[in-house]
Design a protein around this motif. Sequence first.
Motif, PDB file in Angstrom:
ATOM      1  N   TRP A 118      -1.406 -27.662   2.409  1.00 45.39           N
ATOM      2  CA  TRP A 118      -2.582 -28.645   2.581  1.00 45.39           C
ATOM      3  C   TRP A 118      -2.332 -29.435   3.994  1.00 45.39           C
ATOM      4  O   TRP A 118      -3.236 -29.348   4.791  1.00 45.39           O
ATOM      5  CB  TRP A 118      -3.025 -29.573   1.392  1.00 45.39           C
ATOM      6  N   HIS A 119      -1.156 -29.867   4.092  1.00 42.00           N
ATOM      7  CA  HIS A 119      -0.866 -30.513   5.419  1.00 42.00           C
ATOM      8  C   HIS A 119      -1.044 -29.544   6.529  1.00 42.00           C
ATOM      9  O   HIS A 119      -1.562 -29.993   7.574  1.00 42.00           O
ATOM     10  CB  HIS A 119       0.816 -30.822   5.274  1.00 42.00           C
ATOM     11  N   ARG A 120      -0.611 -28.269   6.545  1.00 46.42           N
ATOM     12  CA  ARG A 120      -0.749 -27.497   7.635  1.00 46.42           C
ATOM     13  C   ARG A 120      -2.138 -27.177   8.026  1.00 46.42           C
ATOM     14  O   ARG A 120      -2.458 -27.215   8.777  1.00 46.42           O
ATOM     15  CB  ARG A 120      -0.068 -26.076   7.214  1.00 46.42           C
ATOM     16  N   ALA A 121      -3.013 -27.186   7.008  1.00 42.15           N
ATOM     17  CA  ALA A 121      -4.376 -27.041   6.912  1.00 42.15           C
ATOM     18  C   ALA A 121      -5.092 -28.208   7.781  1.00 42.15           C
ATOM     19  O   ALA A 121      -5.986 -27.806   8.432  1.00 42.15           O
ATOM     20  CB  ALA A 121      -5.236 -26.827   5.753  1.00 42.15           C
ATOM     21  N   VAL A 122      -4.971 -29.395   7.336  1.00 38.89           N
ATOM     22  CA  VAL A 122      -5.546 -30.487   8.101  1.00 38.89           C
ATOM     23  C   VAL A 122      -4.904 -30.889   9.520  1.00 38.89           C
ATOM     24  O   VAL A 122      -5.420 -31.474  10.255  1.00 38.89           O
ATOM     25  CB  VAL A 122      -5.745 -31.532   7.390  1.00 38.89           C
ATOM     26  N   ASN A 123      -3.387 -30.528   9.533  1.00 41.51           N
ATOM     27  CA  ASN A 123      -2.874 -30.839  10.827  1.00 41.51           C
ATOM     28  C   ASN A 123      -1.988 -29.523  11.245  1.00 41.51           C
ATOM     29  O   ASN A 123      -0.878 -29.556  11.289  1.00 41.51           O
ATOM     30  CB  ASN A 123      -1.878 -32.056  10.392  1.00 41.51           C
ATOM     31  N   PRO A 124      -2.723 -28.708  11.912  1.00 39.43           N
ATOM     32  CA  PRO A 124      -1.947 -27.469  12.035  1.00 39.43           C
ATOM     33  C   PRO A 124      -1.025 -27.469  13.183  1.00 39.43           C
ATOM     34  O   PRO A 124      -1.097 -28.171  14.310  1.00 39.43           O
ATOM     35  CB  PRO A 124      -3.101 -26.152  12.211  1.00 39.43           C
ATOM     36  N   PRO A 125      -0.083 -26.682  13.115  1.00 44.80           N
ATOM     37  CA  PRO A 125       1.184 -26.545  14.324  1.00 44.80           C
ATOM     38  C   PRO A 125       0.265 -26.048  15.670  1.00 44.80           C
ATOM     39  O   PRO A 125      -0.795 -25.224  15.515  1.00 44.80           O
ATOM     40  CB  PRO A 125       2.082 -25.900  13.902  1.00 44.80           C
ATOM     41  N   GLU A 126       0.795 -25.983  16.963  1.00 46.18           N
ATOM     42  CA  GLU A 126       0.021 -25.607  18.047  1.00 46.18           C
ATOM     43  C   GLU A 126      -0.102 -24.017  17.864  1.00 46.18           C
ATOM     44  O   GLU A 126       1.043 -23.354  17.261  1.00 46.18           O
ATOM     45  CB  GLU A 126       1.048 -25.985  19.129  1.00 46.18           C
ATOM     46  N   GLY A 127      -1.036 -23.477  18.268  1.00 42.69           N
ATOM     47  CA  GLY A 127      -1.230 -22.359  18.176  1.00 42.69           C
ATOM     48  C   GLY A 127      -2.021 -21.612  17.054  1.00 42.69           C
ATOM     49  O   GLY A 127      -2.286 -20.454  17.065  1.00 42.69           O
ATOM     50  N   ILE A 128      -2.065 -22.732  16.048  1.00 39.85           N
ATOM     51  CA  ILE A 128      -2.922 -22.344  15.072  1.00 39.85           C
ATOM     52  C   ILE A 128      -4.057 -22.844  14.760  1.00 39.85           C
ATOM     53  O   ILE A 128      -4.361 -23.933  14.770  1.00 39.85           O
ATOM     54  CB  ILE A 128      -1.997 -22.477  13.820  1.00 39.85           C
ATOM     55  N   THR A 129      -5.222 -22.077  14.518  1.00 34.71           N
ATOM     56  CA  THR A 129      -6.405 -22.657  14.425  1.00 34.71           C
ATOM     57  C   THR A 129      -7.108 -22.154  12.954  1.00 34.71           C
ATOM     58  O   THR A 129      -7.122 -21.016  12.412  1.00 34.71           O
ATOM     59  CB  THR A 129      -7.601 -21.739  15.072  1.00 34.71           C
ATOM     60  N   VAL A 130      -7.359 -23.517  12.084  1.00 35.55           N
ATOM     61  CA  VAL A 130      -7.585 -23.225  10.692  1.00 35.55           C
ATOM     62  C   VAL A 130      -8.886 -23.238  10.488  1.00 35.55           C
ATOM     63  O   VAL A 130      -9.712 -24.374  11.052  1.00 35.55           O
ATOM     64  CB  VAL A 130      -6.827 -24.420  10.063  1.00 35.55           C
ATOM     65  N   LYS A 131      -9.511 -22.130  10.297  1.00 35.36           N
ATOM     66  CA  LYS A 131     -11.081 -21.917  10.088  1.00 35.36           C
ATOM     67  C   LYS A 131     -11.697 -23.020   9.057  1.00 35.36           C
ATOM     68  O   LYS A 131     -12.985 -23.130   9.194  1.00 35.36           O
ATOM     69  CB  LYS A 131     -11.237 -20.323   9.682  1.00 35.36           C
ATOM     70  N   TYR A 132     -11.082 -23.076   7.974  1.00 33.03           N
ATOM     71  CA  TYR A 132     -11.852 -24.037   6.976  1.00 33.03           C
ATOM     72  C   TYR A 132     -11.035 -25.237   6.740  1.00 33.03           C
ATOM     73  O   TYR A 132     -11.123 -25.948   5.672  1.00 33.03           O
ATOM     74  CB  TYR A 132     -11.520 -23.031   5.468  1.00 33.03           C
ATOM     75  N   ALA A 133     -10.709 -25.902   7.921  1.00 31.17           N
ATOM     76  CA  ALA A 133     -10.157 -27.312   8.025  1.00 31.17           C
ATOM     77  C   ALA A 133     -11.122 -28.295   7.328  1.00 31.17           C
ATOM     78  O   ALA A 133     -10.975 -29.085   6.532  1.00 31.17           O
ATOM     79  CB  ALA A 133      -9.531 -27.422   9.237  1.00 31.17           C
ATOM     80  N   SER A 134     -12.297 -28.126   7.768  1.00 30.11           N
ATOM     81  CA  SER A 134     -13.440 -28.849   7.296  1.00 30.11           C
ATOM     82  C   SER A 134     -13.563 -29.106   5.594  1.00 30.11           C
ATOM     83  O   SER A 134     -14.035 -30.073   5.185  1.00 30.11           O
ATOM     84  CB  SER A 134     -14.660 -28.756   7.946  1.00 30.11           C
ATOM     85  N   MET A 135     -13.163 -27.988   5.168  1.00 31.38           N
ATOM     86  CA  MET A 135     -13.225 -28.003   3.547  1.00 31.38           C
ATOM     87  C   MET A 135     -12.490 -29.091   2.935  1.00 31.38           C
ATOM     88  O   MET A 135     -12.741 -29.493   1.900  1.00 31.38           O
ATOM     89  CB  MET A 135     -12.917 -26.697   2.962  1.00 31.38           C
ATOM     90  N   TYR A 136     -11.337 -29.561   3.786  1.00 29.41           N
ATOM     91  CA  TYR A 136     -10.513 -30.666   3.330  1.00 29.41           C
ATOM     92  C   TYR A 136     -11.121 -31.972   3.599  1.00 29.41           C
ATOM     93  O   TYR A 136     -10.433 -33.114   3.019  1.00 29.41           O
ATOM     94  CB  TYR A 136      -9.227 -30.426   4.014  1.00 29.41           C
TER      95      TYR A 136
END
Length: 562
Positions: A118-136
């Motif tokens: 869940w931490h990765r989803a809201v604060n992803p590392p560089e180069g990662i785009t989380v498509k459903y981050a707004s669900m959090y």
Amino acid sequence: MKKYLSLVLMLVTVVTLAACGNKEDNIPSFKDADLRLANSSIAEDLDFHTTSLASDFTILNNINEGLVRLKENDEVVEGVAKSWSVSEDQLVYTFTLRQDATWSNGDTVTADDFVYSWHRAVNPPEGITVKYASMYDMIKNGSAIRTGEETDVTKLGIEAVDEYTVKVTLEQPTPYFLPLMAFPAFYPAHQETIEEYGKDYGKKMDNLIYNGPFKVTYWNTDYGVYLEKNETYWDKDAVKIESVSYRAVEDPTTRLSLYDADELDRVGVTGEQYEDRMDVADVYIDPVQWYLIFNTEDENFSNKNLRLAFKYGIDKAELVQALKPYVPADEFVPRGYSVMEVEGEYVDFRDFVTANADATEVNYDESTNGIFDAKVAQDYLDLALNELGEDSITVKFKAFDSDGWKPLFENIRNQLSRLEGLTVELDKKPAAGVYDSYDGRTYEFGFYGWGPDYPDPMSFLELYHSEDSHNVLKKEETDVLNAEFDALIEAARGDNPETSLLDDPVARWEALVQAEALLLEEAYVVPLAQRAGGTLQQGRVSGVIKHNFGPDYSWKWVEVTD
């Protein structure tokens, strides 16, 4: 690809990306699997944070598992969590994890795996785009962390109380929270594996780890996916089959021929195929809607009257003949999808709209819905041409280069071209090219679909919120719409305690009715049809579960007899 496009192609996408996983000479015998399936779209990305494709979600749902899982009739059942409790104020969920849930490498699935994910989803590392981050955003401090307002990711409302206890704190009570925990975006993540492969995690077979009923043993986007039973899965005794094959077959005629030759166990039929087999097909209607989408950054489609001409210029009853048994759709939220208990009775959202027309000041008549009227359409087109200073215009319809969709796209083109002063040309591209044009706003008008993630009208409406990652209305022309629309969505979602409607379900639905009406009135997006079809299934197969929201299918409980 954004979700609003991922579900466009649930059963029809032409996959053009490079092959993943195995080489051609290692192709397994798909016809010898216990459960034999086919689709025109095969998984492209199995990182549950970075994908939004329906084909990916189907595979993910069967190789991974979240806190809970959906069973028949979308009943929430145990997943990694064996039990849970909810605080009296509905803000805190405490999940007790089973101690026999393991990853495919033998490691135990722990509370820290959920926290890390869940931490990765809201604060992803560089180069990662989380498509459903707004669900959090429903999670405590989720929105603030996602938008950068809060920089301490540990303040997200998830806590590993101990190795096998997860505590989740919400911003506001969320009626659909529990079923949403079965959605791939909320799966646990094995930190060591994720960090080993970085942004390449989930992009090929060797860069994966599993905690669900099956594991991937072959993956090539040109040929298909092969799954085998995961012997480390905690509930492996419930999994009665040893293998699932999911081969890439674009042509519907070829898929039906393979079924008739007993090389496939299930196949979907629409159009002429449906008419030929309707007496033996299992007919279904999905809560999946299909729409026309307009690029209002385009000079022509920034004109509201032109959009309204398109809205009234399509006879949906004629349109769905190309994809029988699809049904016409005039609204964003389909019938039979979401119900609410009102005074002891369950009321469908569509019936609620009708019954509460006075209270919501929304009248779903010809001024808001898309009832076909050639004269009204021509009048709007004439107004648009006058405002554009043109005697006639030619517009391009961005369409998927797929035989399965050809009759539908040609029907849309032909119907609109009946309007005097309008010529519609098909601009056919492979799926990847269509996606790129939508994301880059280099199209004029196109076609897309949406299927829900959870059982609430909000799942069909909040994607048009100005800050939603799937929003297709992020343009200056819609600022006025967004201001009013956003306020309604935020109140119904409970974003602000002072304006939250979560404690008043009737008022909440009234707000959603008004939000839907705004979308219909402005015609930035025009509903066309609701997905339906027929399914043929070999008699030896039982237990395939089809879901109304989230990933399409569960294969965990399938049984096959000789």
